[in-house]
Design a protein around this motif. Sequence first.
Motif, PDB file in Angstrom:
ATOM      1  N   VAL A   1       0.827  -1.209   0.000  1.00 14.00           N
ATOM      2  CA  VAL A   1       0.000   0.000   0.000  1.00 14.00           C
ATOM      3  C   VAL A   1       0.859   1.255   0.000  1.00 14.00           C
ATOM      4  CG1 VAL A   1      -1.986  -1.101   1.079  1.00 14.00           C
ATOM      5  CG2 VAL A   1      -0.253  -0.039   2.526  1.00 14.00           C
ATOM      6  N   GLY A   2       2.148   1.083   0.305  1.00 14.64           N
ATOM      7  CA  GLY A   2       3.058   2.222   0.266  1.00 14.64           C
ATOM      8  C   GLY A   2       4.485   1.743   0.092  1.00 14.64           C
ATOM      9  N   LEU A   3       5.227   2.448  -0.746  1.00 16.46           N
ATOM     10  CA  LEU A   3       6.627   2.092  -1.006  1.00 16.46           C
ATOM     11  C   LEU A   3       7.429   3.368  -1.168  1.00 16.46           C
ATOM     12  CD1 LEU A   3       8.812  -0.068  -1.731  1.00 16.46           C
ATOM     13  CD2 LEU A   3       8.095   0.194  -4.117  1.00 16.46           C
ATOM     14  N   GLU A   4       8.456   3.537  -0.339  1.00 15.50           N
ATOM     15  CA  GLU A   4       9.332   4.700  -0.434  1.00 15.50           C
ATOM     16  C   GLU A   4      10.746   4.232  -0.743  1.00 15.50           C
ATOM     17  OE1 GLU A   4      10.948   8.572   2.093  1.00 15.50           O
ATOM     18  OE2 GLU A   4       9.281   7.365   2.876  1.00 15.50           O
ATOM     19  N   VAL A   5      11.291   4.752  -1.831  1.00 16.83           N
ATOM     20  CA  VAL A   5      12.621   4.354  -2.281  1.00 16.83           C
ATOM     21  C   VAL A   5      13.519   5.578  -2.325  1.00 16.83           C
ATOM     22  CG1 VAL A   5      13.955   3.318  -4.152  1.00 16.83           C
ATOM     23  CG2 VAL A   5      11.659   2.470  -3.649  1.00 16.83           C
ATOM     24  N   ARG A   6      14.699   5.446  -1.752  1.00 18.32           N
ATOM     25  CA  ARG A   6      15.685   6.533  -1.782  1.00 18.32           C
ATOM     26  C   ARG A   6      16.912   6.040  -2.550  1.00 18.32           C
ATOM     27  NH1 ARG A   6      15.028  10.811   1.436  1.00 18.32           N
ATOM     28  NH2 ARG A   6      17.280  11.179   1.509  1.00 18.32           N
ATOM     29  N   TYR A   7      17.301   6.811  -3.550  1.00 20.45           N
ATOM     30  CA  TYR A   7      18.466   6.487  -4.367  1.00 20.45           C
ATOM     31  C   TYR A   7      19.652   7.259  -3.792  1.00 20.45           C
ATOM     32  CZ  TYR A   7      14.620   4.977  -7.329  1.00 20.45           C
ATOM     33  OH  TYR A   7      13.477   4.371  -7.800  1.00 20.45           O
ATOM     34  N   VAL A   8      20.426   6.576  -2.961  1.00 19.20           N
ATOM     35  CA  VAL A   8      21.481   7.267  -2.220  1.00 19.20           C
ATOM     36  C   VAL A   8      22.810   7.284  -2.960  1.00 19.20           C
ATOM     37  CG1 VAL A   8      20.393   6.837  -0.003  1.00 19.20           C
ATOM     38  CG2 VAL A   8      22.011   5.164  -0.907  1.00 19.20           C
ATOM     39  N   ALA A   9      22.918   6.478  -4.010  1.00 17.83           N
ATOM     40  CA  ALA A   9      24.128   6.460  -4.842  1.00 17.83           C
ATOM     41  C   ALA A   9      23.761   5.823  -6.182  1.00 17.83           C
ATOM     42  CB  ALA A   9      25.255   5.668  -4.173  1.00 17.83           C
ATOM     43  N   PRO A  10      24.527   6.121  -7.242  1.00 17.14           N
ATOM     44  CA  PRO A  10      24.238   5.502  -8.541  1.00 17.14           C
ATOM     45  C   PRO A  10      24.385   3.984  -8.460  1.00 17.14           C
ATOM     46  CG  PRO A  10      25.718   7.376  -8.791  1.00 17.14           C
ATOM     47  CD  PRO A  10      25.638   7.088  -7.326  1.00 17.14           C
ATOM     48  N   THR A  11      23.509   3.279  -9.172  1.00 16.87           N
ATOM     49  CA  THR A  11      23.570   1.814  -9.229  1.00 16.87           C
ATOM     50  C   THR A  11      24.045   1.407 -10.616  1.00 16.87           C
ATOM     51  OG1 THR A  11      21.723   1.627  -7.654  1.00 16.87           O
ATOM     52  CG2 THR A  11      22.269  -0.325  -8.966  1.00 16.87           C
ATOM     53  N   PRO A  12      25.252   0.871 -10.745  1.00 16.66           N
ATOM     54  CA  PRO A  12      25.825   0.583 -12.058  1.00 16.66           C
ATOM     55  C   PRO A  12      25.252  -0.674 -12.710  1.00 16.66           C
ATOM     56  CG  PRO A  12      27.338  -0.099 -10.342  1.00 16.66           C
ATOM     57  CD  PRO A  12      26.189   0.588  -9.644  1.00 16.66           C
ATOM     58  N   LEU A  13      25.260  -0.677 -14.026  1.00 18.69           N
ATOM     59  CA  LEU A  13      24.921  -1.868 -14.794  1.00 18.69           C
ATOM     60  C   LEU A  13      26.055  -2.885 -14.717  1.00 18.69           C
ATOM     61  CD1 LEU A  13      23.621  -0.122 -18.040  1.00 18.69           C
ATOM     62  CD2 LEU A  13      22.188  -1.310 -16.373  1.00 18.69           C
ATOM     63  N   ASP A  14      25.717  -4.140 -15.065  1.00 21.33           N
ATOM     64  CA  ASP A  14      26.709  -5.207 -15.212  1.00 21.33           C
ATOM     65  C   ASP A  14      27.567  -5.422 -13.975  1.00 21.33           C
ATOM     66  OD1 ASP A  14      26.058  -6.014 -17.860  1.00 21.33           O
ATOM     67  OD2 ASP A  14      27.022  -4.193 -18.617  1.00 21.33           O
ATOM     68  N   CYS A  15      26.955  -5.249 -12.809  1.00 27.96           N
ATOM     69  CA  CYS A  15      27.620  -5.547 -11.544  1.00 27.96           C
ATOM     70  C   CYS A  15      26.683  -6.414 -10.711  1.00 27.96           C
ATOM     71  CB  CYS A  15      27.936  -4.265 -10.765  1.00 27.96           C
ATOM     72  SG  CYS A  15      29.206  -3.226 -11.520  1.00 27.96           S
ATOM     73  N   VAL A  16      27.246  -7.252  -9.864  1.00 29.31           N
ATOM     74  CA  VAL A  16      26.414  -8.057  -8.967  1.00 29.31           C
ATOM     75  C   VAL A  16      25.894  -7.152  -7.853  1.00 29.31           C
ATOM     76  CG1 VAL A  16      26.332  -9.987  -7.363  1.00 29.31           C
ATOM     77  CG2 VAL A  16      27.656 -10.168  -9.485  1.00 29.31           C
ATOM     78  N   LEU A  17      24.573  -7.042  -7.776  1.00 33.10           N
ATOM     79  CA  LEU A  17      23.935  -6.235  -6.751  1.00 33.10           C
ATOM     80  C   LEU A  17      23.385  -7.156  -5.667  1.00 33.10           C
ATOM     81  CD1 LEU A  17      21.833  -3.870  -9.060  1.00 33.10           C
ATOM     82  CD2 LEU A  17      24.208  -3.589  -8.314  1.00 33.10           C
ATOM     83  N   GLU A  18      23.606  -6.802  -4.415  1.00 36.04           N
ATOM     84  CA  GLU A  18      23.058  -7.541  -3.286  1.00 36.04           C
ATOM     85  C   GLU A  18      21.753  -6.870  -2.860  1.00 36.04           C
ATOM     86  OE1 GLU A  18      24.418 -10.331  -2.030  1.00 36.04           O
ATOM     87  OE2 GLU A  18      26.004 -10.210  -3.537  1.00 36.04           O
ATOM     88  N   VAL A  19      20.722  -7.658  -2.650  1.00 42.57           N
ATOM     89  CA  VAL A  19      19.421  -7.115  -2.238  1.00 42.57           C
ATOM     90  C   VAL A  19      18.966  -7.806  -0.955  1.00 42.57           C
ATOM     91  CG1 VAL A  19      18.786  -6.616  -4.621  1.00 42.57           C
ATOM     92  CG2 VAL A  19      18.087  -8.773  -3.613  1.00 42.57           C
ATOM     93  N   ASP A  20      18.266  -7.065  -0.106  1.00 36.01           N
ATOM     94  CA  ASP A  20      17.722  -7.679   1.094  1.00 36.01           C
ATOM     95  C   ASP A  20      16.472  -6.944   1.534  1.00 36.01           C
ATOM     96  OD1 ASP A  20      18.220  -5.784   3.549  1.00 36.01           O
ATOM     97  OD2 ASP A  20      20.087  -5.725   2.409  1.00 36.01           O
ATOM     98  N   GLY A  21      15.620  -7.652   2.259  1.00 36.35           N
ATOM     99  CA  GLY A  21      14.407  -7.073   2.807  1.00 36.35           C
ATOM    100  C   GLY A  21      14.008  -7.821   4.056  1.00 36.35           C
ATOM    101  N   ARG A  22      13.365  -7.136   4.986  1.00 41.75           N
ATOM    102  CA  ARG A  22      12.976  -7.755   6.251  1.00 41.75           C
ATOM    103  C   ARG A  22      11.771  -7.022   6.836  1.00 41.75           C
ATOM    104  NH1 ARG A  22      17.349  -5.192   5.961  1.00 41.75           N
ATOM    105  NH2 ARG A  22      17.751  -3.287   7.159  1.00 41.75           N
ATOM    106  N   VAL A  23      11.011  -7.752   7.624  1.00 45.33           N
ATOM    107  CA  VAL A  23       9.875  -7.186   8.342  1.00 45.33           C
ATOM    108  C   VAL A  23      10.387  -6.542   9.627  1.00 45.33           C
ATOM    109  CG1 VAL A  23       7.742  -7.732   9.582  1.00 45.33           C
ATOM    110  CG2 VAL A  23       8.240  -8.849   7.396  1.00 45.33           C
ATOM    111  N   VAL A  24       9.974  -5.303   9.892  1.00 48.95           N
ATOM    112  CA  VAL A  24      10.384  -4.630  11.120  1.00 48.95           C
ATOM    113  C   VAL A  24       9.224  -4.485  12.099  1.00 48.95           C
ATOM    114  CG1 VAL A  24      12.298  -3.411  10.044  1.00 48.95           C
ATOM    115  CG2 VAL A  24      10.034  -2.355  10.060  1.00 48.95           C
ATOM    116  N   ASP A  25       8.005  -4.632  11.614  1.00 52.11           N
ATOM    117  CA  ASP A  25       6.849  -4.580  12.505  1.00 52.11           C
ATOM    118  C   ASP A  25       5.656  -5.220  11.801  1.00 52.11           C
ATOM    119  OD1 ASP A  25       5.481  -3.550  14.977  1.00 52.11           O
ATOM    120  OD2 ASP A  25       4.287  -2.511  13.480  1.00 52.11           O
TER     121      ASP A  25
END
Length: 208
Positions: A140-164
Amino acid sequence: MSTPEPTVLTDSADVLADAVRGLLEVAVRTQVGRDDVLAAADAVEGVTALLSRDLRHGPWTPDRTDPRPSPYNAVIGTGNPLAAPVVLTAREPAGVHGHVRFGTAYEGAPGLVHGGVLSMVMDQVFGEAAIAAGVGGMTVGLEVRYVAPTPLDCVLEVDGRVVDAGERKVRLEGSIRVGGTTTVTATATFFRITAEHAQRLFPHLVRE
């Protein structure tokens, strides 16, 4: 309500999707001449006609014994050529973790992954995290902050967790990193789905 027939998933679905991913990558990078491009377009149209001989109708309907998410999901579906795909290597109540590599077909600003693609990734990762924690729901809501450029052709690590997790709402947080640098942080609010909600939203998944 009648039980829908499971969608047939051929053993070669992932192979086809991977081949199309390769096609998408070279389609946005090729420098061959006009005649070669037109010949390639004709060949692609021929393949499209071949695959169109037998199409499923409606949403993906899994076999009741198959615990996997849809193989045609736009983010993690190995059978969907639009998905990079994101590979989740850990699914635990404490959170999910995975990795992904985006090629040129996902470019936004020159050399960088499109921000909308990264937002889509976080939305899916949060969904998987909520399911892993036993509090699945809908965003119902999603807030995304782009804090640095994300390059192509690199392995990106992703994670997510429930906080409440309350009776009706679930709050989550997560990030995307490359090397030791965090490029995206995100938070989300989910509405928890009850059995009644699921029956109304996903009638094709209801089993008698």
